[in-house]
Design a protein around this motif. Structure first.
Motif, mmCIF file in Angstrom:
data_model
loop_
_atom_site.group_PDB
_atom_site.id
_atom_site.type_symbol
_atom_site.label_atom_id
_atom_site.label_comp_id
_atom_site.label_asym_id
_atom_site.label_seq_id
_atom_site.Cartn_x
_atom_site.Cartn_y
_atom_site.Cartn_z
ATOM 1 N N GLN A 145 -13.396 -96.105 2.422
ATOM 2 C CA GLN A 145 -14.502 -95.239 2.846
ATOM 3 C C GLN A 145 -14.068 -94.388 4.032
ATOM 4 O OE1 GLN A 145 -18.345 -96.722 4.766
ATOM 5 N NE2 GLN A 145 -19.034 -96.292 2.679
ATOM 6 N N HIS A 146 -14.331 -93.065 3.914
ATOM 7 C CA HIS A 146 -14.072 -92.120 4.997
ATOM 8 C C HIS A 146 -15.415 -91.699 5.588
ATOM 9 C CE1 HIS A 146 -10.012 -91.500 3.184
ATOM 10 N NE2 HIS A 146 -10.693 -91.707 2.059
ATOM 11 N N SER A 147 -15.483 -91.589 6.889
ATOM 12 C CA SER A 147 -16.723 -91.137 7.527
ATOM 13 C C SER A 147 -16.392 -90.212 8.687
ATOM 14 C CB SER A 147 -17.559 -92.323 8.023
ATOM 15 O OG SER A 147 -16.881 -93.031 9.030
ATOM 16 N N ILE A 148 -17.229 -89.184 8.820
ATOM 17 C CA ILE A 148 -17.093 -88.236 9.926
ATOM 18 C C ILE A 148 -18.455 -88.136 10.606
ATOM 19 C CG2 ILE A 148 -16.495 -85.892 10.595
ATOM 20 C CD1 ILE A 148 -14.820 -85.675 8.096
ATOM 21 N N PRO A 149 -18.686 -88.889 11.671
ATOM 22 C CA PRO A 149 -19.950 -88.785 12.406
ATOM 23 C C PRO A 149 -19.905 -87.643 13.416
ATOM 24 C CG PRO A 149 -18.651 -90.611 13.257
ATOM 25 C CD PRO A 149 -17.860 -90.024 12.126
ATOM 26 N N ILE A 150 -20.988 -86.890 13.476
ATOM 27 C CA ILE A 150 -21.143 -85.812 14.456
ATOM 28 C C ILE A 150 -22.410 -86.108 15.256
ATOM 29 C CG2 ILE A 150 -21.399 -83.333 14.787
ATOM 30 C CD1 ILE A 150 -20.106 -82.935 12.066
ATOM 31 N N SER A 151 -22.314 -86.079 16.566
ATOM 32 C CA SER A 151 -23.465 -86.443 17.391
ATOM 33 C C SER A 151 -23.460 -85.643 18.687
ATOM 34 C CB SER A 151 -23.458 -87.936 17.703
ATOM 35 O OG SER A 151 -22.315 -88.282 18.450
#
Length: 898
Positions: free
Chosen positions: A490-496
C-alpha cells in the motif's frame, strides 16, 4: 673514623625511616658501613688502572707507591637485585651481623612484584628470604595476619617464609580466594609461581573461611592459580559434622578468562504418570568468550523425554541476547490404558538487543516467544503459572534504518507473531515493510517560518508491504500455511496543514491518497451443477485506489475555582480540551461486481474481488461522520502540612476524564443509527501515585426492543433516562512496600505472563538457585535482637476489577474479583510470600501460590506450593548458590494435574 676492609657489597635499599634517635644512630652506622665498603671496592678497582701521567710543573712532585697486593678473592654478587621499600609503625631494626632487617607492627615490605604486609617481617638479605607472622596485642590476642601478594595471587596465612631467588615458599594456615572458591590449608608449599601443594586443606564458597557453614576437607591438594585444583580423597563437612559424601578424587577448573565446558549432573525424580526420571542432565559448552551453549535432557521410564538448547551471546558495545529452544515428547500412562496419550510440544524464545552506540542510524531487536499453544500448560520442566493464565503469545523481530538525506528517509522490516493459546489460531506477518520520507513543506520560504494555512501545507510518502499468514497449530510451517498467505502493498500520500482561527482555536485539514496492490483476488459464481455459489482464488496483480478528507477544530479552556489562601484546599484547576472532527470518504462502488445466488439468475448480490485482502477492501458506501471528543483534567492546590513551606502543594485529582461520540449523516435509521454510544473513560492516582484507578462506561442514547436490538428511538422517549448504560468497569492496582522499589519479573513477561507476581512467580525448574523474591540480599544476619528492634520488610500488590453488563437489560455484575500478592521477610533469613485471589461472582478462590525461602548463607532452601486447580503442584529445593558447585543440590517436586 677508620673503616675496616671487607669484600661484601650491598645494593641500595630505600626505606621510610622512623623518627627515633636510636634508629638514626643505627641508620648512620649502616650508611657509613655501606660507604666504607664502596670506598674499598673503588680502591680495588683502581688498582687495575694505570696511574695518570704526571704533569710537569715548577713545583716538586711526589710519587705514590701502592704497597697493597691485588686481592685474589672475587667479590660476591649483591644479595638483592632490586629496590626494596619497607616501613613499620614501631621500629625497623637492621642487624649487620646476621644480615637481617626486622620490621615490627603494621610492617610493610615491597620488592619487585611482591607485596607483604604483616605484624612482623624479618628480611634476611643474605639468604634472599623473608619471614612474616602475627603479633600479640595488649591482651595477648594474635593480630595482624600476613597478607602476601605476588602478581595476581594473594594469600592470607598465619605465617609465611618466602625465598626471592627460588620463588619457593612455606605457608602455614594460608587463606586464598580463587573465583568463587575460598581455600584454607594447614601447610602450603609453593614450588614456583604457578604450582602450590597443600596439606590439611579445606575449600568452600562460604564468606567466612575460618568458620564456614560447609566445606570440603582433603589432605592432599595440587593448586594451580587461575587454572585448576586437583584433590585426593575429599569429604564434605556441614556445620563441622562430617558427612558420608566423599569422592576418591576431584578436579575443579579455576580459570577466570572464560567458562569451562563440563558435564551437568542430573537430578532424580519420579512421577505417578511417567515413572522414574533423570532430569536436567547435559553438557555445558564454553564455545567462546562471546557465546556459549547448554544442552539439557530429561528422560522418563515410560518413554517421555525432553531436550533443551540454551545459548547466550554478547559483544561489548554491539549487541547481546539469548536463545532457548525446548522440545518435549510427552507420554501419559501406559499403552493400552484408556488414559494413554502421546504428543509433542515445543517452545522457541529469542531475545536480542543492539547497543545504540554501535550505529545510531540503525537498530535491530528481537523478542520471540512462539511454539505449541499448550507448552506452558503441559511442560514437565516449566512452572509458568502466569503464562498458563494468559491466552496470548507474541513475538516481534524488527530492523530499522534511517538515511540522513534531505528529506530524511526511513525503512523498517518487522516480523510479528500473535498466538491465541485457547483457539490455537496464529497470525503472522513475514514480514511487514514500512518505508517513509519525512514531511516536505513546499511553500515555506527561505526564512523557514511555517505560519498560516499555506506555509503549513506539507506532504509525505509512506509505503507499507505485508505478507500476512493466518493458520493454526496443526498447520504451522506446513505447505498449506504458505499457500493461504495474503501478500499486498500500500502506497499513501497524506497532505495536511494546520492554522489558527480567532487566535484561540487550532484548526487542521488533511487528505490522504492510497493505492493498494494485491497478488490475489476472488471471483464468485453460481455453480449450477452443485447448486451453490463457489468462490475461486485468482492469482495475479490487481490494485484499487481510495482517498478521503478530514478536518478538525479544537481549543483549550482553563478554569480555576479559588477557595481562599487560608483554606486547606486553596483552589481547583480545570482544563478542558474539546475537539470536533469531520471526516468524509466517498463511495468506491466501481470496484464491486454482482453474482447470482440461485439458478434463475434473477437474484444477485454485490461483492468486491478485493475482499479478504491484507489491507481490506474499498468501501461501497460513502462515510460522512462528525466526531466529538472532550478531555478533562482536574488539579488542586492544597496547603502543605510542612508549615515552613510557602508554596502550596499540587495534587492531581483526575489525570483524565474523556467523553467521545460520533454522528453519521448517512444513517438511514434502520440498519444504521445516527448517534454512536458515548464512551466515557478516566483515571487517577492516589497515595503518592501508588494506587492507579481506571474506569470506563458505555452510554447508549437509543432504546432496545424485546430482543435486545437497538431501535431508532431515543431511550428517553421510551420512558427511560437520557442514556442507557450498557457496560461499565473499574480497575484498581495498588502496590506498596516499605523496602523500596520492586523488580519486575522479566522472564514471566517473556513467557507471556505478567510483570508482577499476582499470578505467582514463574519457576524454571532447570535451575532453582535463583531467589523467588525480588531485591534479595545475602548480607543479612539472623539475630533475634535485631529482628525485634527493626521493622519487617514487606511488599504487597493488589488488583481489583469490577465489570457491569446491561446490554440486554440484564443489569448484572458480570465480573467482580480481587487478586493479592504479598511478600515479607519473616526473619532476616526467612522469606515468605503468597499470591491468591477471590472471584465474588463465581464464589471461589482463584489461583493461589505459597512460597517460602531460607537463606542459608552459601546455600538456599526454597519451597513453593500451588494447592488448587489443574495447576496444583509443589517444588522443594536446597542447594549451593555458587555456580561452581551448582550440582550439589537436592530438588524434589510434584507434577501438576494437567
Amino acid at each position: 673514623m677508620t673503616c675496616q676492609k671487607t669484600s661484601h657489597t650491598f645494593t641500595k635499599i630505600a626505606f621510610k625511616p622512623l623518627h627515633t634517635n636510636l634508629f638514626n644512630i643505627v641508620l648512620i652506622s649502616f650508611f657509613l658501613t655501606l660507604g666504607c665498603g664502596k670506598l674499598y671496592s673503588q680502591e680495588i678497582k683502581n688498582k687495575n688502572k694505570p696511574l695518570p701521567a704526571v704533569k710537569q710543573t715548577d713545583k716538586p712532585t711526589t710519587s705514590i707507591t701502592d704497597t697493597i697486593k691485588l686481592d685474589t678473592v672475587r667479590p660476591k654478587k649483591t644479595f638483592l637485585d632490586g629496590k626494596v621499600k619497607y616501613r613499620a609503625k614501631d621500629y625497623a631494626k637492621i642487624d649487620q651481623k646476621n644480615k637481617t632487617i626486622t620490621l615490627y607492627n603494621e610492617a610493610e615490605l615491597y620488592y619487585k612484584d611482591v607485596e607483604l604486609k604483616s605484624g612482623i617481617i624479618v628480611l634476611n638479605y643474605e639468604k634472599d628470604e623473608v619471614y612474616a607472622g602475627r603479633i600479640k596485642d595488649s591482651v595477648g590476642v594474635l593480630t595482624q595476619y600476613p597478607n602476601f601478594k605476588q602478581g595476581a595471587s594473594e594469600v592470607q596465612p598465619d605465617s609465611i617464609r618466602f625465598n626471592f631467588k627460588t620463588k619457593k615458599a612455606l605457608i602455614y594456615n594460608s587463606r586464598t580466594e580463587q573465583g568463587e572458591f575460598k581455600i584454607k590449608a594447614a601447610v602450603t608449599k609453593k614450588e614456583n609461581d604457578s604450582v602450590y601443594f597443600l596439606k590439611g586443606a579445606r575449600f568452600t564458597t562460604a564468606k567466612d573461611i575460618d568458620n564456614p557453614e560447609y566445606y570440603f576437607r582433603t589432605n592432599k591438594v595440587k593448586f594451580v592459580p587461575n587454572k585448576k585444583v586437583v584433590v585426593g580423597v575429599t569429604q564434605m563437612v556441614i556445620a563441622d559434622v562430617p558427612t558420608p559424601l566423599a569422592l576418591p578424587f576431584a578436579f575443579f577448573p579455576m580459570t577466570e578468562e572464560k567458562s569451562v565446558s563440563g558435564i551437568i549432573i542430573p537430578s532424580y525424580n519420579d512421577s505417578n504418570t511417567r515413572g522414574f526420571s533423570l532430569q536436567n542432565m547435559g553438557y555445558y559448552f564454553a564455545l567462546d568468550d562471546n557465546y556459549d551453549l547448554t544442552v539439557l535432557a530429561d528422560y522418563y521410564t515410560n518413554g517421555s523425554y525432553a531436550m533443551r538448547f540454551e545459548s547466550a551471546y554478547a559483544t561489548r558495545y554491539k549487541y547481546r541476547g539469548n536463545i532457548n529452544v525446548r522440545f518435549e515428547n510427552l507420554i501419559n500412562s501406559e499403552r493400552g490404558y484408556p488414559d494413554y496419550s502421546k504428543q509433542n510440544i515445543y517452545n522457541i524464545q529469542w531475545s536480542h538487543s543492539k547497543d545504540t552506540k554501535s550505529n545510531p542510524n540503525s537498530t535491530f531487536s528481537a523478542s520471540v516467544n512462539m511454539g505449541s499453544s499448550k507448552y506452558f500448560k503441559q511442560s514437565i520442566n516449566q512452572a509458568n503459572v502466569g503464562s498458563n493464565l494468559n491466552n496470548t503469545l507474541s513475538s516481534s523481530i524488527s530492523y530499522n534504518k534511517t538515511f540522513n538525506t534531505i528529506p530524511q528517509a526511513r525503512i523498517s522490516l518487522t516480523a510479528t507473531h500473535s498466538q491465541n493459546t485457547q483457539t490455537e489460531q496464529i497470525n503472522m506477518t513475514l514480514p511487514t515493510l514500512q518505508a517513509s520520507i519525512d514531511r516536505v513543506y513546499p511553500f515555506v520560504g527561505k526564512d523557514g517560518v511555517k505560519k498560516g494555512f499555506i506555509k503549513n501545507i506539507n506532504l509525505q510518502y509512506n509505503l507499507s508491504g505485508k505478507n500476512n499468514i493466518v493458520t493454526t497449530d496443526s498447520l504451522f510451517f506446513k505447505p498449506q500455511m504458505f499457500r493461504d498467505a495474503q501478500i499486498g502493498m500500500q502506497h499513501s500520500i497524506p497532505i495536511s496543514t494546520n492554522f489558527k482561527i480567532f487566535k484561540y482555536f487550532s484548526a487542521g485539514a488533511s487528505t490522504n491518497y492510497q493505492e493498494t496492490w494485491v497478488t490475489k483476488t476472488v471471483q464468485k459464481d453460481y455453480n449450477t451443477d452443485l447448486s451453490k455459489v463457489e468462490t475461486s482464488t485468482i492469482n495475479g496483480f490487481d490494485a484499487f485506489r481510495t482517498y478521503n478528507f478530514s478536518t478538525n477544530l479544537g481549543t483549550t479552556i482553563y478554569g480555576t475555582f479559588n477557595f481562599g489562601d487560608n483554606k486547606k484546599i486553596q483552589s481547583i484547576r480545570h482544563v478542558m480540551r474539546p475537539t470536533i472532527t469531520y471526516a468524509y470518504t466517498p463511495s468506491f462502488e466501481k470496484y464491486y461486481d454482482t453474482y447470482a445466488v440461485d439458478a434463475s439468475g434473477r437474484i444477485t448480490t454485490e461483492y468486491t474481488r478485493f475482499e479478504g485482502g491484507v489491507y481490506g477492501a474499498p468501501s461501497k458506501d460513502n462515510s460522512n461522520i462528525v466526531a466529538f471528543a472532550l478531555s478533562n483534567t482536574f488539579e488542586a492546590k492544597v496547603r502543605d502540612k510542612d508549615s515552613t513551606k510557602t508554596e502550596p502543594k499540587k495534587i492531581m485529582l483526575l489525570n483524565n476524564l474523556n467523553f467521545s461520540t460520533s454522528y453519521n449523516f448517512n444513517a438511514n435509521g434502520k440498519e444504521t443509527l445516527a448517534w454512536q454510544p458515548v464512551l466515557v473513560s478516566g483515571g487517577t492516582q492516589f497515595f503518592d501515585n501508588k494506587m492507579n484507578v481506571n474506569f470506563g462506561a458505555t452510554l447508549d442514547p437509543y432504546a432496545i426492543d424485546n430482543s435486545g436490538n437497538r431501535m431508532n428511538m431515543y431511550n428517553i422517549d421510551n420512558g427511560g433516562s437520557l442514556f442507557r448504560m450498557t457496560s461499565a468497569n473499574v480497575t484498581m492496582n495498588y502496590s506498596f512496600s516499605n523496602k523500596g522499589g520492586k523488580e519486575e519479573n522479566k522472564q514471566s513477561e517473556r513467557n507471556g505472563g505478567r510483570k508482577d507476581d499476582l499470578f505467582g512467580t514463574n519457576t524454571d525448574l532447570n535451575d532453582s538457585r535463583n531467589s523467588q523474591f525480588a531485591n534479595e540480599k545475602d548480607d543479612g544476619e539472623d539475630v533475634i535482637t535485631e529482628f525485634f528492634n527493626s521493622k519487617i520488610p514487606w511488599d504487597m500488590t493488589m488488583a481489583y476489577s469490577l465489570t457491569y453488563s446491561n446490554v440486554n437489560r440484564e443489569s448484572k455484575i458480570s465480573g467482580n474479583s480481587i487478586m493479592i500478592s504479598a511478600n515479607m521477610d519473616i526473619t532476616p533469613k526467612w522469606k515468605g510470600g503468597v499470591s491468591t485471589g477471590y472471584d465474588f461472582v463465581q464464589k471461589g478462590v482463584t489461583f493461589t501460590q505459597f512460597r517460602f525461602e531460607r537463606d542459608l548463607l552459601s546455600w538456599r532452601m526454597a519451597f513453593n506450593w500451588s494447592p488448587l486447580g489443574v495447576n496444583s503442584n509443589w517444588n522443594f529445593f536446597i542447594g549451593i548458590k555458587s555456580g561452581v558447585l551448582s550440582d550439589i543440590k537436592w530438588n524434589k517436586r510434584s507434577t501438576s494435574n494437567r
